[in-house]
Design a protein around this motif. Structure first.
Motif, PDB file in Angstrom:
ATOM      1  N   ARG A 157       0.838  -1.209   0.000  1.00  0.00           N
ATOM      2  CA  ARG A 157       0.000   0.000   0.000  1.00  0.00           C
ATOM      3  C   ARG A 157       0.868   1.253   0.000  1.00  0.00           C
ATOM      4  O   ARG A 157       0.579   2.219  -0.711  1.00  0.00           O
ATOM      5  N   LYS A 194       2.089   2.129  -3.183  1.00  0.00           N
ATOM      6  CA  LYS A 194       1.011   2.491  -4.095  1.00  0.00           C
ATOM      7  C   LYS A 194       0.817   1.476  -5.206  1.00  0.00           C
ATOM      8  O   LYS A 194       0.572   1.823  -6.366  1.00  0.00           O
ATOM      9  N   THR A 245      -1.180  -1.317  -7.336  1.00  0.00           N
ATOM     10  CA  THR A 245      -2.586  -1.592  -7.615  1.00  0.00           C
ATOM     11  C   THR A 245      -2.914  -2.966  -7.032  1.00  0.00           C
ATOM     12  O   THR A 245      -2.026  -3.715  -6.643  1.00  0.00           O
ATOM     13  N   ARG A 246      -4.211  -3.289  -7.008  1.00  0.00           N
ATOM     14  CA  ARG A 246      -4.638  -4.584  -6.477  1.00  0.00           C
ATOM     15  C   ARG A 246      -3.999  -5.733  -7.258  1.00  0.00           C
ATOM     16  O   ARG A 246      -3.546  -6.715  -6.687  1.00  0.00           O
ATOM     17  N   THR A 247      -3.997  -5.583  -8.576  1.00  0.00           N
ATOM     18  CA  THR A 247      -3.429  -6.635  -9.417  1.00  0.00           C
ATOM     19  C   THR A 247      -1.941  -6.796  -9.127  1.00  0.00           C
ATOM     20  O   THR A 247      -1.435  -7.905  -9.011  1.00  0.00           O
ATOM     21  N   GLN A 248      -1.243  -5.659  -9.021  1.00  0.00           N
ATOM     22  CA  GLN A 248       0.194  -5.723  -8.734  1.00  0.00           C
ATOM     23  C   GLN A 248       0.444  -6.380  -7.387  1.00  0.00           C
ATOM     24  O   GLN A 248       1.364  -7.184  -7.234  1.00  0.00           O
ATOM     25  N   THR A 249      -0.379  -6.027  -6.402  1.00  0.00           N
ATOM     26  CA  THR A 249      -0.214  -6.629  -5.081  1.00  0.00           C
ATOM     27  C   THR A 249      -0.418  -8.141  -5.158  1.00  0.00           C
ATOM     28  O   THR A 249       0.350  -8.911  -4.586  1.00  0.00           O
TER      29      THR A 249
END
Lengths: 246, 280
Positions: free
Chosen positions: A153, A156, A158-162
């Protein structure tokens, strides 16, 4: 430990097993327990018969399906449950309980549902193999260090990257463990299914040999199955070690 | 050494003339009640202004909401009431630009090498390869990790891993660096050295630094201002200006001023720590 040290350990372990086997066979008598040299000889003979390979193919087909369905299904269910906190809180104890049920007691139900044959064997293999994969996948997600997700987080992502770059690599080692245990459990389930109700397969010829009191055949088959399971298990364990980061 | 004018911020008429980087206005945070837990008023009220380029350290008894304070500023936790601004812009539900956080826990990714760990967020942000290489090389050099570029975190000591995390933050060129007890797990000697490295980094980057620590010595030695927090719900009891020169280092620890400062901090903290330990 060095690879050479490990080889030495395995060699010593093999030697100890061989010696123990020999001693036991001498003690209880060769009629009850075939000594190792005779067992290996019989195993060699079995390997050169067409019927052995026909049964191996039958077992192999059932096991391959059971394994594939356990791993793929277990992974999908594990991810679906594990990624939702609510589903984990509700689902994990349920699945954990199902896992501990002695599945052999359900075999009559499986037979009634799937009939005598390939599909029953696959179903029974999956029944054994899928739970450890689900549980370890859920556990892998739950045990992911919160600080990795916080870092994601802060960076920064993105959800996909995470999911792709943080969560996935973080859970892979435990999932590989789950796959290894799922593999051996599915093998167990498939063989047990063959022991009790089937018309072909290694479990089937094993139970036949037991009923006819062909001790040498029993020993030779057990040895071959052991060698297969231990061999593949060892390879998977080596793969697993590569994924664990110390 | 005098009580600082930086808190409470609203009372400071000259605040607008100074270069305010971070501002807390009457911030409170309550963790709502959950099954088996009562609601916890963790933090507040907090009023604080941080000047650009200043080094603030925060000490307080265990469980006084120091981490919550940092997470509110980092946009990881939305406070129950009050406002936090960075450069005049409200922090709301997202991590603000230009903020780097170093956590207490080891956050280095075990599946990546040191260099890949440090380059990680730049790669995800789609930065040019050459630029990434320049920044990573700089951070690796500054944090003394050159020999360990290709090592995995599991091959490094705790101190080295924390350096990786600091370097990983550093490459994003944050203007505000938040550190949550980053050296908490390290031994005393390593802490001192890491503290000096942190000072060096602060001087080189000119960033505003907020350091949360358990260690009185660390708080007193490194910072321009030391803020002392009360027991829960944590608020600032006092903010003390240290008056150290910018190019300070750990040798300060042997000066009488340092001794006086740490005694004063301890006098403030002692009662609060006892309160925090007692039955609640």
């Amino acid at each position: 430990m060095t690879a050479r040290g490990r080889m030495l350990d395995y060699a010593l372990l093999g030697l100890a097993l061989y010696a123990g086997w020999w001693a036991l066979a001498t003690m209880v008598g060769t009629d009850a327990l075939t000594p190792p040299n005779r067992t290996l000889e019989r195993a060699g003979e079995l390997l050169s018969t067409a019927s052995f390979w026909r049964h191996t193919r039958a077992t192999g087909t059932a096991f391959a399906w059971a394994c594939l369905l356990s791993l793929a299904g277990g992974l999908l269910i594990g991810l679906a449950v594990g990624l939702s906190r609510l589903a984990t809180e509700v689902g994990e104890p349920l699945i954990g309980t199902l896992y501990t049920i002695p599945k052999i007691t359900l075999y009559p139900v499986v037979l009634l549902a799937f009939g005598l044959g390939l599909s029953a064997k696959i179903a029974f293999g999956v029944l054994h193999g899928i739970f450890p994969v689900i549980l370890l996948t859920i556990g892998a997600i739950r045990n992911t260090k919160q600080v990795y997700l916080k870092s994601a987080r802060v960076m920064k992502l993105t959800r996909t990257q995470t999911a792709l770059h943080v969560l996935a690599p973080a859970i892979v080692p435990e999932i590989v463990t789950g796959l290894r245990i799922g593999f051996s459990s599915a093998l167990l389930g498939t063989l047990v299914a063959e022991l009790f109700a089937s018309e072909e397969g290694l479990g089937f010829i094993l139970i036949r040999a037991m009923e006819a009191n062909r001790v040498t055949d029993v020993m030779a088959l057990a040895f071959l199955l052991f060698a297969f399971a231990a061999g593949v298990g060892g390879v998977l364990l080596a793969v697993e070690r590569r994924f664990h980061h110390g | 050494m005098s009580s600082s004018a930086i808190a409470p911020a609203r009372a400071d008429a000259s605040a607008s003339e100074r270069d305010i980087h971070v501002q807390f206005r009457d911030v409170n945070h309550v963790y709502p009640a959950r099954a088996g837990h009562e609601a916890v008023h963790a933090l507040g009220p907090i009023d604080l202004a941080l000047q650009r380029g200043e080094f603030l350290s925060i000490i307080g008894p265990s469980g006084c909401g120091k981490t919550t304070l940092l997470e509110v500023l980092a946009g990881l936790v939305t406070p129950t009431s009050g406002a936090v601004e960075i450069d005049g812009r409200a922090v709301q539900g997202a991590v603000p630009d230009g903020v780097g956080v170093v956590f207490q826990e080891d956050a280095s990714f075990p599946w990546l090498t040191v260099a890949d760990n440090i380059a990680f967020s730049l790669k995800r942000a789609g930065m040019e390869k050459a630029e990434i290489a320049t920044r990573v090389d700089y951070a690796i050099g500054l944090m003394g990790l050159t020999r360990f570029r290709k090592a995995y975190p599991s091959q490094l000591s705790g101190g080295m891993r924390q350096r990786v995390c600091i370097a990983r933050t550093l490459v994003t060129r944050p203007k505000l660096i938040l550190l949550d007890e980053p050296f908490g797990a390290l031994d005393q000697q390593t802490r001192l050295i890491m503290g000096e490295e942190l000072l060096k980094l602060w001087r080189e980057t000119g960033a505003t630094v907020m350091l949360i620590t358990h260690s009185l010595d660390e708080a007193a030695l490194l910072a321009d201002h030391v803020a002392v927090m009360s027991a829960r719900p944590g608020h600032f009891i006092e903010v003390i200006a240290t008056g150290w020169p910018r190019d300070r280092d750990s040798r300060l620890a042997s000066t009488p001023e340092f001794g006086a400062l740490t005694s004063r901090l301890w006098a403030l903290l002692r009662d609060e720590s006892i309160k925090a330990m007692g039955p609640t």
